[in-house]
Design a protein around this motif. Structure first.
Motif, PDB file in Angstrom:
ATOM      1  N   ARG A  27     106.853 -18.400  34.320  1.00 47.14           N
ATOM      2  CA  ARG A  27     108.058 -19.007  33.749  1.00 47.14           C
ATOM      3  C   ARG A  27     108.076 -20.501  34.012  1.00 47.14           C
ATOM      4  O   ARG A  27     108.635 -21.274  33.245  1.00 47.14           O
TER       5      ARG A  27
ATOM      6  N   ASN B 298     102.919 -10.558  28.155  1.00 49.04           N
ATOM      7  CA  ASN B 298     102.784 -10.610  29.610  1.00 49.04           C
ATOM      8  C   ASN B 298     102.800  -9.234  30.249  1.00 49.04           C
ATOM      9  O   ASN B 298     102.566  -9.117  31.446  1.00 49.04           O
TER      10      ASN B 298
ATOM     11  N   PRO C 211     113.071 -16.448  28.684  1.00 52.81           N
ATOM     12  CA  PRO C 211     113.223 -15.429  27.642  1.00 52.81           C
ATOM     13  C   PRO C 211     114.681 -14.968  27.610  1.00 52.81           C
ATOM     14  O   PRO C 211     115.270 -14.698  28.654  1.00 52.81           O
TER      15      PRO C 211
ATOM     16  N   ARG D  43     112.728 -24.850  32.306  1.00 54.74           N
ATOM     17  CA  ARG D  43     111.903 -23.934  31.534  1.00 54.74           C
ATOM     18  C   ARG D  43     112.800 -23.065  30.653  1.00 54.74           C
ATOM     19  O   ARG D  43     113.813 -22.553  31.102  1.00 54.74           O
TER      20      ARG D  43
ATOM     21  N   TYR E 137      97.895 -16.023  34.063  1.00 58.12           N
ATOM     22  CA  TYR E 137      98.358 -14.777  33.458  1.00 58.12           C
ATOM     23  C   TYR E 137      98.747 -13.805  34.547  1.00 58.12           C
ATOM     24  O   TYR E 137      97.977 -13.620  35.483  1.00 58.12           O
TER      25      TYR E 137
ATOM     26  N   GLY F 250     111.204 -15.586  23.164  1.00 54.21           N
ATOM     27  CA  GLY F 250     110.536 -15.102  24.355  1.00 54.21           C
ATOM     28  C   GLY F 250     110.101 -13.651  24.286  1.00 54.21           C
ATOM     29  O   GLY F 250     109.507 -13.146  25.230  1.00 54.21           O
TER      30      GLY F 250
ATOM     31  N   ASP G 293     107.807 -12.379  22.424  1.00 57.87           N
ATOM     32  CA  ASP G 293     106.350 -12.354  22.398  1.00 57.87           C
ATOM     33  C   ASP G 293     105.787 -12.608  23.787  1.00 57.87           C
ATOM     34  O   ASP G 293     104.817 -11.992  24.212  1.00 57.87           O
ATOM     35  N   TRP G 294     106.481 -13.501  24.511  1.00 56.34           N
ATOM     36  CA  TRP G 294     106.090 -13.819  25.888  1.00 56.34           C
ATOM     37  C   TRP G 294     106.165 -12.561  26.753  1.00 56.34           C
ATOM     38  O   TRP G 294     105.260 -12.247  27.520  1.00 56.34           O
TER      39      TRP G 294
ATOM     40  N   ILE H 188     101.685 -15.141  32.137  1.00 56.75           N
ATOM     41  CA  ILE H 188     102.096 -16.525  31.918  1.00 56.75           C
ATOM     42  C   ILE H 188     103.383 -16.791  32.683  1.00 56.75           C
ATOM     43  O   ILE H 188     104.380 -16.101  32.503  1.00 56.75           O
TER      44      ILE H 188
ATOM     45  N   THR I 229      99.758 -10.349  19.981  1.00 54.12           N
ATOM     46  CA  THR I 229     100.599 -11.258  20.759  1.00 54.12           C
ATOM     47  C   THR I 229      99.797 -12.499  21.140  1.00 54.12           C
ATOM     48  O   THR I 229      98.614 -12.400  21.451  1.00 54.12           O
ATOM     49  N   LYS I 230     100.484 -13.630  21.084  1.00 54.59           N
ATOM     50  CA  LYS I 230      99.824 -14.900  21.404  1.00 54.59           C
ATOM     51  C   LYS I 230      99.410 -14.951  22.876  1.00 54.59           C
ATOM     52  O   LYS I 230      98.460 -15.614  23.240  1.00 54.59           O
ATOM     53  N   ALA I 231     100.140 -14.218  23.704  1.00 53.54           N
ATOM     54  CA  ALA I 231      99.867 -14.269  25.136  1.00 53.54           C
ATOM     55  C   ALA I 231      98.479 -13.722  25.460  1.00 53.54           C
ATOM     56  O   ALA I 231      97.914 -14.050  26.512  1.00 53.54           O
TER      57      ALA I 231
END
Lengths: 192, 335
Positions: free
Chosen positions: B271, A122, A107, A104, B267, A115, A117-118, B269, B167-169
């Motif tokens: 890893r 999140n 980030p 994987r 969610y 990452g 944005d991730w 999301i 944000t896309k998340a």
């Protein structure tokens, strides 16, 4: 499992000659007959033929030098197989590392870059709260629904016990049609 | 057979109920094939593969919107619909009925409260249009369907969400929300299948939702009866194991999808590419598949209910053609 084996092989240490040797033997024979679909009437003709090659020793001992009966050997092997399978499952379930996790893309930068944005998406408190609330609702409603399932299960069993049991003799020859009344009900005295 | 003593649903309602059931089952099969794709890989394939399943889900979702809007309009513009709205409002009777159900299950009450009764028998006049469970189902469905349709439309076109949250998340968060919301309905529908499939007087399926009011046989009591008359009905020989099995499957299904919803969430999301329990968690895989099996049983029972309705309609038509003889519901002895 162990109970069955205790009953059937009461004394596995007993020498082969001491055993009557009838039960497991004929059980197996019956089973074979059933599988082969043989007519039981023809069994008497086949019986002497079947016993001839093994006349010297009871057939539930594959190896004459061993103290293990065939049945016990099967049980032990099955147990070992199950234990090893269980251990393998436990290892694969909890100990093994999955390649998915290794490859994987992680980030790399805290604030910006791959990452980012991730990380930002999140850690949105509003979205987090939304998911937390719906999880709580799921759990609460799930428990409530389970309670109501058990409630109905129990209520249905009580209702079933009030009904005429299957095969219970009719209390009257007159057939009560659906929703109809019986001519002379014993329990439903008020029904007529 | 059963005593169909108090007709409840109009012809439109029975038709709506069957169509809604078909559509909701299709949404469940496709939606949870997506959410529990690890456990229900075969269902993903069966409902169109990883891209097709989403299309089927969206088509069924549009069907749900059409059905729901139709129903809401019908409730508003017909007098009967407006009356029925009053019948959905919960009252103190319903709380009493729930309490009495607990007492009945434990053996402290002799019969179920009229507001809980599925089999009304001689006491059909006392039984309201909806039981306390029925009212709960309607309310939960109303709230759930509204939120599901809104969140469903939002995640169909993700740009609005992504723009709003920057944000896309965020889109993924709403996808997860949508799936977790449906879990309540999924568990509720499993209970619904058990409730109307395992009642000893109606087993294997309660026909009230399939037989329209106008052809439902009625029994009009001349006198007061002390009991509902359930003691006159004969229990089906297969009821005992079938009801216990369906109860067991329902409980396993509910518990499994509940646990699965906690582990299989998307969610925050994760890893890892392999989310949640997945195929590595065998017990969860079996349990969630049992949940889907319960839904399939419900689908079959819904179809069976319609087959029974068709047969009954044909029987009535034949009886009308022939000279009047003793019909079903006629008196066996004296009355």
């Amino acid at each position: 499992m162990s109970g069955t084996s205790d009953d059937r092989d009461r004394d596995p240490d007993r020498p082969p000659d001491d055993r009557e040797g009838g039960t497991p033997h004929s059980d197996a024979a019956d089973q074979r007959d059933r599988e082969a679909g043989t007519d039981p009437s023809s069994r008497s003709e086949r019986e002497p033929v079947r016993e001839m090659p093994h006349k010297e020793r009871p057939r539930n001992y594959t190896d004459p030098d061993s103290r293990l009966t065939d049945r016990l050997a099967v049980l032990i092997s099955a147990l070992v197989g199950l234990i090893v399978t269980g251990l393998a499952y436990w290892w694969a379930q909890s100990q093994a590392i999955f390649t998915e996790e290794l490859y994987r893309v992680q980030p790399t930068v805290e604030e910006r870059g791959i990452g980012a944005d991730w990380v930002q998406g999140n850690t949105d408190p509003a979205l987090d709260a939304m998911i937390a609330i719906i999880h709580a609702a799921d759990a609460l409603m799930g428990l409530g629904i389970l309670v109501i399932v058990f409630l109905h299960w129990a209520a249905f069993r009580r209702l079933a016990s009030q009904m005429r049991q299957p095969g219970e003799t009719r209390r009257s020859d007159a057939v009560a049609a659906d929703g109809g009344a019986e001519a002379d009900g014993e329990r439903g005295g008020d029904a007529g | 057979m059963t005593s169909l003593d108090h007709g409840k649903f109009t012809r439109v309602t029975t038709l709506f109920h069957s169509l809604l059931a078909l559509d909701v089952f299709l949404l469940f099969f496709t939606g949870y094939a997506i959410m529990f794709n690890d456990e229900l890989w075969w269902l993903v394939e069966a409902t169109g593969g990883s891209s097709g399943v989403v299309a089927v889900h969206r088509i069924a979702g549009l069907g749900l919107i059409a059905l729901t809007i139709f129903w809401m309009t019908l409730l508003l513009i017909t007098p009967g619909g407006r009356d029925n709205f009053g019948a959905v409002l919960p009252g103190t009777d319903d709380i009493e009925a729930a309490v009495q159900d607990v007492k009945f299950a434990l053996g402290y009450a002799d019969e179920r409260h009229p507001n809980a009764r599925q089999f009304a028998g001689y006491k059909a006049d006392e039984v309201p249009l909806l039981s306390y469970v029925g009212k709960g189902v309607v309310w939960i469905f109303a709230v759930e369907l509204t939120l599901l349709m809104i969140s469903g439309l939002l995640i169909w076109s993700k740009t609005g969400l992504v723009g709003f949250f920057q944000t896309k998340a965020s889109a993924m968060a709403f996808v997860v929300f949508h799936g977790l919301l449906g879990i309540i309905m999924l568990m509720g529908v499993m209970f619904h299948i058990f409730e109307h499939g395992a009642h000893p007087a109606f087993y294997p399926v309660e026909l009230k939702a399939f037989l329209p009011k106008d052809i439902t046989p009625e029994y009009h009591a001349d006198e007061d009866h002390e009991t509902t008359g359930i003691e006159n009905l004969e229990l089906s020989p297969t009821w005992n194991w079938a009801a216990n099995l369906l109860g067991l499957l329902t409980v396993i299904g509910i518990v499994s999808v509940l646990i699965g919803s906690i582990f299989d969430e998307g969610y925050p999301i994760p890893r890892e590419l392999a989310v949640g329990g997945g195929p590595t968690n065998l017990l969860l895989t079996i349990g969630i598949n049992i949940g889907i099996l319960v839904l399939f049983i419900g689908l079959v029972l819904s179809m069976y209910g319609n087959v029974m309705r068709r047969r009954y309609e044909r029987q009535i038509a034949e009886e009308r053609r022939q000279p009047p003889t003793a019909t079903d519901g006629g008196d066996a002895g004296d009355d």
